[in-house]
Design a protein around this motif. Structure first.
Motif, PDB file in Angstrom:
ATOM      1  N   ALA A  52      37.693  51.895 -26.566  1.00  0.00           N
ATOM      2  CA  ALA A  52      38.867  51.074 -26.862  1.00  0.00           C
ATOM      3  C   ALA A  52      38.596  50.023 -27.924  1.00  0.00           C
ATOM      4  O   ALA A  52      39.521  49.543 -28.582  1.00  0.00           O
ATOM      5  N   THR A  53      37.320  49.650 -28.111  1.00  0.00           N
ATOM      6  CA  THR A  53      36.989  48.569 -29.042  1.00  0.00           C
ATOM      7  C   THR A  53      36.226  49.111 -30.256  1.00  0.00           C
ATOM      8  O   THR A  53      36.830  49.555 -31.214  1.00  0.00           O
ATOM      9  N   LEU A  54      34.905  49.128 -30.193  1.00  0.00           N
ATOM     10  CA  LEU A  54      34.116  49.539 -31.357  1.00  0.00           C
ATOM     11  C   LEU A  54      34.323  51.007 -31.700  1.00  0.00           C
ATOM     12  O   LEU A  54      34.375  51.374 -32.885  1.00  0.00           O
ATOM     13  N   GLY A  55      34.451  51.879 -30.698  1.00  0.00           N
ATOM     14  CA  GLY A  55      34.691  53.293 -30.983  1.00  0.00           C
ATOM     15  C   GLY A  55      35.963  53.502 -31.772  1.00  0.00           C
ATOM     16  O   GLY A  55      35.993  54.257 -32.757  1.00  0.00           O
ATOM     17  N   CYS A 104      44.179  60.791 -26.044  1.00  0.00           N
ATOM     18  CA  CYS A 104      45.390  60.222 -25.444  1.00  0.00           C
ATOM     19  C   CYS A 104      45.539  60.788 -24.029  1.00  0.00           C
ATOM     20  O   CYS A 104      46.360  61.698 -23.793  1.00  0.00           O
ATOM     21  N   PRO A 105      44.765  60.303 -23.077  1.00  0.00           N
ATOM     22  CA  PRO A 105      44.690  60.969 -21.772  1.00  0.00           C
ATOM     23  C   PRO A 105      45.986  60.981 -20.987  1.00  0.00           C
ATOM     24  O   PRO A 105      46.260  61.949 -20.269  1.00  0.00           O
ATOM     25  N   MET A 163      42.375  53.481 -21.011  1.00  0.00           N
ATOM     26  CA  MET A 163      40.982  53.442 -20.558  1.00  0.00           C
ATOM     27  C   MET A 163      40.860  53.963 -19.129  1.00  0.00           C
ATOM     28  O   MET A 163      39.996  54.792 -18.825  1.00  0.00           O
ATOM     29  N   ARG A 164      41.700  53.468 -18.257  1.00  0.00           N
ATOM     30  CA  ARG A 164      41.619  53.858 -16.844  1.00  0.00           C
ATOM     31  C   ARG A 164      41.925  55.347 -16.675  1.00  0.00           C
ATOM     32  O   ARG A 164      41.270  56.040 -15.891  1.00  0.00           O
TER      33      ARG A 164
END
Length: 475
Positions: free
Chosen positions: A381-384, A294-295, A337-338
């Motif tokens: 964000a997707t497969l991970g 959770c950056p 993500m950013r």
């Protein structure tokens, strides 16, 4: 359903695949039965596909591994205190308020579901509140929205507000069991066109808030309950300096050892943050549990430390992203993500700075840059995230559920970019040769990167979860 168009996915860390003019078929239960190049598919001889508009692509939806649903009530406020003070001043009060007001809870949770869909989040792991009724409302609203949701009734029996705490460890364990069994016995989604039913989308997740608010007796009981029921587990681990120091002072040990002792670090567990774990400890934990990075909230509550993301990935940790509403102020995984990329670049810059020694950096990155790139963050964000949650979506393949979001990059007629996007060269070429540019225009990695950097909700035109459209013209 049969879709023809462009599909984008990240099948592994750092890899981006673009399938131009492919065909995907979805059965009545929402599973993918075919995924193949359109020109060579026999399906087109027997079926008329839904043609995705030019300038759009389908991408797996985002997964949010860590979100406090009641804290959506004050999203964007109250980030001015250290973690433990912040919990007492803001978080516990908001949660208690919703537990006392079912109508407000339903309003907040319904809006939360709507916002998640607009942000492209198809699956989410949620912290709820103490009261069962309020958590049932949360589960109902996520089910109604059509989102994959892991809903956690918070468990805590010590070190909280006198009016917001469970009476004992045994009471808390019984309440967690009762809530989980209610959810397990409740929902499947009937198909609108057949008598078949679709898999249940809402599941219970055992939720000890974190070590400071859970006695050893409670943690032990919840570990045993998870083993008995096979339910997932979520909590916080090594988030901030004040939390870490509190645990050492009061319990004489570290989070990771306490969770491990009570069988709460399992393949079904997601631990949020982990910023104050050393890289070697993160590796140990990741052999058995997933981490929700959770950056944005880490910037506020773990300012002196950053999560050892590259080291964790090199150690084969299952890592996904979380928004941590309201410790993070943005509900959008694109923001996560950013921020993840930005924080990782700062870590790499500090390591390279001459004479700078970082206590939370060691050699477990295998010589790789500590910085991640945009493609790696898109994988998280997707497969991970899907792998961390234990769901089969996150990639387009036969047998997987059809979970997808439709992203528009540009208008197919004018070649003008959608939302905040601009593609000037394409507009100029379209003006020179209309006939040529009214044909299929391939979507490139450069276009997707531009969307990743500056795209927003205006680019998202539709979304499906388990084959059901939950955003678009016919939700």
């Amino acid at each position: 359903m049969l879709f023809r168009g462009t599909f984008v996915q990240c099948p592994s860390l750092g890899e981006l695949e673009i399938f131009d003019d492919w065909l995907i078929a979805v059965d009545d239960s929402g599973y993918i039965t075919h995924f193949e190049p359109a020109p060579s598919s026999d399906l087109l001889r027997r079926n008329e596909p839904i043609n995705l508009p030019l300038g759009t692509f389908l991408l797996p939806p985002f997964n949010d591994l860590h979100l406090h649903a009641p804290q959506f009530l004050y999203q964007g406020n109250g980030l001015d205190l250290p973690l433990l003070e912040w919990l007492n001043q803001y978080a516990f009060k908001a949660e208690e308020k919703l537990d006392c007001d079912p109508e407000l809870a339903r309003t907040v949770y319904r809006r939360l579901g709507q916002r998640l869909i607009k942000a492209g989040t198809g699956a989410v792991c949620l912290f709820g509140t103490l009261k069962e009724e309020t958590n049932i409302i949360l589960a109902e609203e996520m089910q109604s929205a059509g989102i994959r949701a892991f809903v956690g009734k918070v468990s805590m029996d010590i070190s909280s507000r006198p009016s917001y705490i469970e009476a004992s460890s045994s009471v808390a364990i019984d309440a967690a069991r009762e809530f989980g069994e209610k959810l397990d016995q409740t929902w499947s989604i009937p198909s609108s066109t057949t008598s078949q039913s679709r898999p249940q989308l809402v599941h219970p997740v055992i939720t000890p808030r974190f070590v400071p608010t859970c006695s050893d007796e409670l943690l032990h009981g919840l570990g045993a309950l998870s083993a008995e029921k096979g339910w997932r587990i979520q909590s916080h681990m090594a988030e901030s300096s004040d939390q870490v120091e509190w645990v050492k002072k009061e319990r004489g040990d570290d989070d990771i050892h306490i969770f491990e002792k009570h069988n709460l670090l399992t393949p079904r567990t997601i631990q949020a943050h982990c910023t104050y774990l050393s890289p070697s400890s993160a590796s140990l934990a990741s052999q058995r549990t997933a981490i929700a990075h959770c950056p944005l909230s880490n910037i506020y509550f773990s300012a002196s430390r950053a999560f050892c993301l590259r080291e964790a990935l090199e150690a084969q940790v299952k890592v996904g992203l979380g928004t941590d509403i309201a410790g993070g102020y943005s509900l959008d995984i694109m923001s996560a993500m950013r921020t993840a990329v930005a924080v990782s670049r700062v870590r790499e810059g500090e390591r390279d700075r001459e004479g700078m020694a970082l206590q939370n950096v060691d050699t477990t990155s295998n010589g790789k840059s500590l910085a991640i790139d945009w493609k790696e963050s898109l994988f998280l964000a997707t497969l991970g995230g899907a792998r961390a949650l234990g769901v089969e979506s996150g990639v387009f393949k036969v047998g997987a559920p059809f979970d997808a979001q439709q992203i528009r990059l540009f208008n197919s007629s004018t070649r003008v970019g959608a939302g905040a996007l601009d593609f000037f060269e394409m507009e100029i070429e379209a003006g020179r040769n209309q006939e040529k540019y009214h044909k299929q225009t391939c979507i490139t990695k450069a276009m997707i990167e531009r969307w990743w950097c500056i795209g927003d909700e205006r680019n998202r035109e539709a979304m499906w979860v388990q084959g059901i459209e939950i955003l678009g013209s016919s939700p």
